[in-house]
Design a protein around this motif. Structure first.
Motif, short mmCIF file in Angstrom:
data_model
loop_
_atom_site.label_atom_id
_atom_site.label_comp_id
_atom_site.label_asym_id
_atom_site.label_seq_id
_atom_site.Cartn_x
_atom_site.Cartn_y
_atom_site.Cartn_z
N ASN A 267 30.12 28.56 45.78
CA ASN A 267 30.74 29.17 46.75
C ASN A 267 30.17 30.25 47.34
O ASN A 267 30.21 31.44 46.75
CB ASN A 267 32.26 29.23 46.28
CG ASN A 267 33.15 29.47 47.38
OD1 ASN A 267 32.87 29.44 48.50
ND2 ASN A 267 34.34 29.98 47.10
N ALA A 269 30.76 31.64 50.07
CA ALA A 269 31.63 32.57 50.96
C ALA A 269 32.14 33.67 50.24
O ALA A 269 32.67 33.65 49.02
CB ALA A 269 32.70 31.69 51.45
N LYS A 270 31.93 34.81 50.86
CA LYS A 270 32.74 36.13 49.96
C LYS A 270 33.92 36.09 49.98
O LYS A 270 34.67 35.79 51.05
CB LYS A 270 31.83 37.54 50.94
CG LYS A 270 30.51 37.38 50.66
CD LYS A 270 29.93 38.73 51.46
CE LYS A 270 28.54 38.90 51.17
NZ LYS A 270 27.88 40.06 51.90
N ARG A 271 34.46 37.08 49.12
CA ARG A 271 35.95 36.95 49.08
C ARG A 271 36.29 38.14 49.99
O ARG A 271 35.71 39.25 50.13
CB ARG A 271 36.25 37.29 47.51
CG ARG A 271 37.80 37.44 47.45
CD ARG A 271 37.86 37.76 45.84
NE ARG A 271 39.63 38.27 45.50
CZ ARG A 271 39.98 39.36 45.56
NH1 ARG A 271 39.02 40.45 46.32
NH2 ARG A 271 41.19 39.73 45.60
N ARG A 272 37.59 37.81 50.69
CA ARG A 272 38.06 38.82 51.56
C ARG A 272 38.78 39.89 50.89
O ARG A 272 39.72 39.70 49.92
CB ARG A 272 39.10 38.13 52.36
CG ARG A 272 38.56 37.00 53.46
CD ARG A 272 39.47 36.53 54.52
NE ARG A 272 39.04 35.40 55.38
CZ ARG A 272 40.00 34.91 56.21
NH1 ARG A 272 41.23 34.87 56.26
NH2 ARG A 272 39.17 33.94 56.89
N GLU A 273 38.29 40.96 51.22
CA GLU A 273 38.88 42.20 50.56
C GLU A 273 40.23 42.69 51.18
O GLU A 273 40.22 42.82 52.30
CB GLU A 273 37.72 43.44 50.56
CG GLU A 273 36.60 43.30 49.86
CD GLU A 273 35.57 44.28 49.78
OE1 GLU A 273 35.78 45.27 50.78
OE2 GLU A 273 34.57 44.20 49.31
N LYS A 277 43.98 48.78 49.00
CA LYS A 277 43.59 48.61 47.86
C LYS A 277 44.43 49.54 47.03
O LYS A 277 44.47 50.71 47.16
CB LYS A 277 41.96 49.02 47.80
CG LYS A 277 41.01 48.31 48.44
CD LYS A 277 39.57 48.59 48.16
CE LYS A 277 38.59 47.68 48.77
NZ LYS A 277 37.34 48.08 48.49
#
Length: 403
Positions: A267, A269-273, A277
């Motif tokens: 996978n 695709a980068k994880r959405r931040e 935070k």
């Protein structure tokens, strides 16, 4: 009793001779009963010979002699077919009746209700023939052509109808994955058919497969993996490797895991931040400090020891201060509507030309003269004056036009 004995002998004959566990002596008594030891020990017997079916061995067909009295009860199966299959079923129905008539099975086509029914007759001797007839009408209803569907009546053939409609929720994603199974111009489906020796038909929300048992197992695995977003080319590659390994008799009893490729799902695709935070606090074994009560606050300020009248007076003063602040804020908001906006100036201030650097007009004139002397289609500097003959002609033409 005779029919029961024949069926018993028939079941025994279905097993290949190499798979028989115990051998018999010449008198018909087994070695286990007589207590004699077999000539071959367990070490001498090759395991591959016991497990492998000899080449060219086929299970004998079920004939009328195996069950001469027929069946006791009548069995029937029915299935519905879509409206667009009606014209095709009308054309091929005589061939369907002829194929099922060989097994003494009656078939009826109801065009009003849109159903096909098959049932046994008094002449039917094979009890499994009605199950094959049921599979035949199922395949015909799922748009499988008659030339392929009639192969289900053979002994070594089976069918599998895989339902894929409920495996993917999104309709667009479902159509994409179904098209991925078919491939460009049906190339993926053709490769799957050649590797599994099965006929595969993708129609609507189902996939119909027809062929041997081992091939059907592989087809189902490929179809299910494709609908789970695993490309069919990976499974086709493993099937090709297995096909080559099966030709080697030395690798028959060994594990093939070292030869088969292992595909891992990556996978990328980068994880959405998240926008906000949450920062975790440092862990402390001690519990948080107990919050101060109203009595503690009053004791700290000294208000606890005041009288009731003084406390009420202080509260009223605080309320009045808050009301005064709220009134000033409201008044400022109301006055904003009466403040005129800043007007933009009508005439823009043009920047004055610099007076320090004066233009050299004589230098510009010389540049223009030089440009005219160059042969680039420009007229010459001193053009020749027009001749008298040409001027005379022009004057004559003018006088003629006037006349």
């Amino acid at each position: 009793m005779q029919a029961a004995r024949k069926l018993q002998t028939r079941r025994r004959s279905r097993f290949p001779p190499t798979t028989m566990a115990s051998s018999t002596t010449g008198d018909g008594v087994s070695e286990a009963q007589t207590g004699k030891k077999s000539k071959k020990t367990k070490s001498q017997v090759d395991e591959s010979e016991l497990l492998a079916v000899p080449d060219g061995w086929k299970e004998p067909s079920f004939t009328k002699d195996d069950n001469p009295r027929g069946l006791l009860e009548e069995s029937s199966f029915a299935t519905l077919f879509p409206k667009y299959r009606e014209a095709y079923l009308k054309e091929c129905w005589p061939l369907v009746e002829k194929a099922l008539g060989e097994s003494n099975i009656k078939a009826t086509l109801d065009l009003i209700e849109g159903s096909i029914t098959v049932c046994t007759t008094k002449k039917t001797y094979d009890p499994y023939a009605i199950v094959r007839a049921r599979d035949l009408i199922k395949l015909l209803a799922r748009s499988v052509p008659f030339e392929q569907a009639v192969r289900i009546l053979q002994d070594d053939m089976a069918c599998d109808i895989i339902k894929i409609g409920t495996m993917v929720r999104n309709r667009e994603r479902f159509v994409k994955r179904r098209q991925r199974l078919i491939g460009p111009k049906g190339s993926t489906l053709k490769a799957l058919e050649l590797l599994t020796n099965c006929y595969v038909m993708v129609q609507g929300n189902t996939v119909s497969a027809l062929g041997p048992f081992n091939g059907l197992k592989e087809v189902r695995k490929v179809v299910m993996d494709t609908m789970k977003n695993i490309h069919p080319i990976y499974n086709i590659k493993t099937l090709m490797i297995k096909r080559e390994l099966s030709k080697d008799p030395d690798l028959r009893m060994q594990s093939w895991e070292r030869f088969l490729p292992k595909f891992r799902h990556k996978n990328l695709a980068k994880r959405r931040e998240p926008k906000k935070k949450s920062v975790k606090k440092e862990y402390t074994p001690f519990p948080p400090a107990q919050p101060e009560s109203t009595v503690d606050k009053e004791l700290a300020t000294g208000a606890f020891f005041l009288r009731e009248s003084v406390k009420k007076r202080k509260k009223m003063e605080e309320i009045k201060v808050k009301q005064a602040e709220a009134l000033t804020k409201k008044q400022e908001e109301r006055n904003k509507a009466f403040i005129p906006p800043k007007e933009k100036p009508l005439m823009k201030k043009t920047p004055k030309a610099p007076t320090e650097g004066k233009l050299d007009i004589e230098a510009i004139k010389e540049k223009v003269k030089k440009a005219k002397t160059k042969k680039l289609g420009a007229p010459p500097v001193n053009p020749c004056p027009p001749t008298s003959s040409t001027t005379g002609k022009k004057k004559k033409s003018k006088t003629k036009n006037k006349g």
